[in-house]
Design a protein around this motif. Sequence first.
Motif, PDB file in Angstrom:
ATOM      1  N   SER A 191       0.520   5.567   0.012  1.00  0.00           N
ATOM      2  CA  SER A 191      -0.334   6.751   0.146  1.00  0.00           C
ATOM      3  C   SER A 191       0.477   7.994  -0.148  1.00  0.00           C
ATOM      4  O   SER A 191       1.686   8.032   0.111  1.00  0.00           O
ATOM      5  N   SER A 195       2.743   1.043   3.684  1.00  0.00           N
ATOM      6  CA  SER A 195       2.320   0.212   4.812  1.00  0.00           C
ATOM      7  C   SER A 195       1.875  -1.145   4.293  1.00  0.00           C
ATOM      8  O   SER A 195       1.625  -1.318   3.096  1.00  0.00           O
ATOM      9  N   SER A 196       1.778  -2.095   5.232  1.00  0.00           N
ATOM     10  CA  SER A 196       1.169  -3.381   4.902  1.00  0.00           C
ATOM     11  C   SER A 196      -0.338  -3.212   4.983  1.00  0.00           C
ATOM     12  O   SER A 196      -0.833  -2.529   5.875  1.00  0.00           O
ATOM     13  N   TRP A 197      -1.052  -3.793   4.088  1.00  0.00           N
ATOM     14  CA  TRP A 197      -2.502  -3.662   4.106  1.00  0.00           C
ATOM     15  C   TRP A 197      -3.058  -4.199   5.415  1.00  0.00           C
ATOM     16  O   TRP A 197      -2.683  -5.239   5.876  1.00  0.00           O
ATOM     17  N   GLN A 254       1.901   3.793   9.050  1.00  0.00           N
ATOM     18  CA  GLN A 254       2.476   4.180   7.765  1.00  0.00           C
ATOM     19  C   GLN A 254       3.874   4.735   7.984  1.00  0.00           C
ATOM     20  O   GLN A 254       4.119   5.483   8.919  1.00  0.00           O
ATOM     21  N   SER A 265       0.835  -1.194   0.000  1.00  0.00           N
ATOM     22  CA  SER A 265       0.000   0.000   0.000  1.00  0.00           C
ATOM     23  C   SER A 265       0.870   1.244   0.000  1.00  0.00           C
ATOM     24  O   SER A 265       1.851   1.335   0.748  1.00  0.00           O
ATOM     25  N   GLN A 305      -4.593   6.978  -1.807  1.00  0.00           N
ATOM     26  CA  GLN A 305      -4.052   5.721  -1.335  1.00  0.00           C
ATOM     27  C   GLN A 305      -4.257   4.670  -2.416  1.00  0.00           C
ATOM     28  O   GLN A 305      -5.350   4.563  -3.000  1.00  0.00           O
TER      29      GLN A 305
END
Lengths: 112, 112
Positions: B33, B94-96, B101, B31, B48
Amino acid sequence: EDKVVQSPLSLVVHEGDTVTLNCSYEVTNFRSLLWYKQEKKAPTFLFMLTSSGIEKKSGRLSSILDKKELFSILNITATQTGDSAIYLCAAGPNFGNEKLTFGTGTRLTIIP
Amino acid sequence: DAGVTQSPTHLIKTRGQHVTLRCSPISGHKSVSWYQQVLGQGPQFIFQYYEKEERGRGNFPDRFSARQFPNYSSELNVNALLLGDSALYLCASSSWGTDTQYFGPGTRLTVL
């Protein structure tokens, strides 16, 4: 509209003092409250709080969340000049949706 | 392990031009953003992306667009630049499923 408010906007203290930074939030589907330290560019992650009343600690820094009153505080004890930075508070919504709403930040200056 | 990387570091453009900013997430993070941080303010959420799909969009005009590639890197595009687009553009990965973040160093965009 989601909102995060930090206070004070600016704080100047002497080395060795203890400081408390405040953050209040109004975020739809609130799930987590995050604190970041920003010195030059990249905000550096400090804490993530999801449960009310449970203090998180890392060295001289600690933070706690009150989900009933919708606020969090960040405490720094025995401040050092290296603590001088902008401290950002952010709130995030539901699991899996990672949009963060940030406050304006508190600019902390430590005088030697 | 390398953190989030962004390029370029600095960029100067004139009004009406187009700009492309790039971001590579932390290895294993899917992910990405994007945030805009105007001087004196906290970061403001722009987009995102997760698995190449847009998962969230902030309150920004259509001049702003982004995409994510199969290797999870991302580009932010801004068309018809305005003076008000001058800001630090931050990328976070980040990891979902987690709200933690991690931010890159940012790209400082100046529009003249």
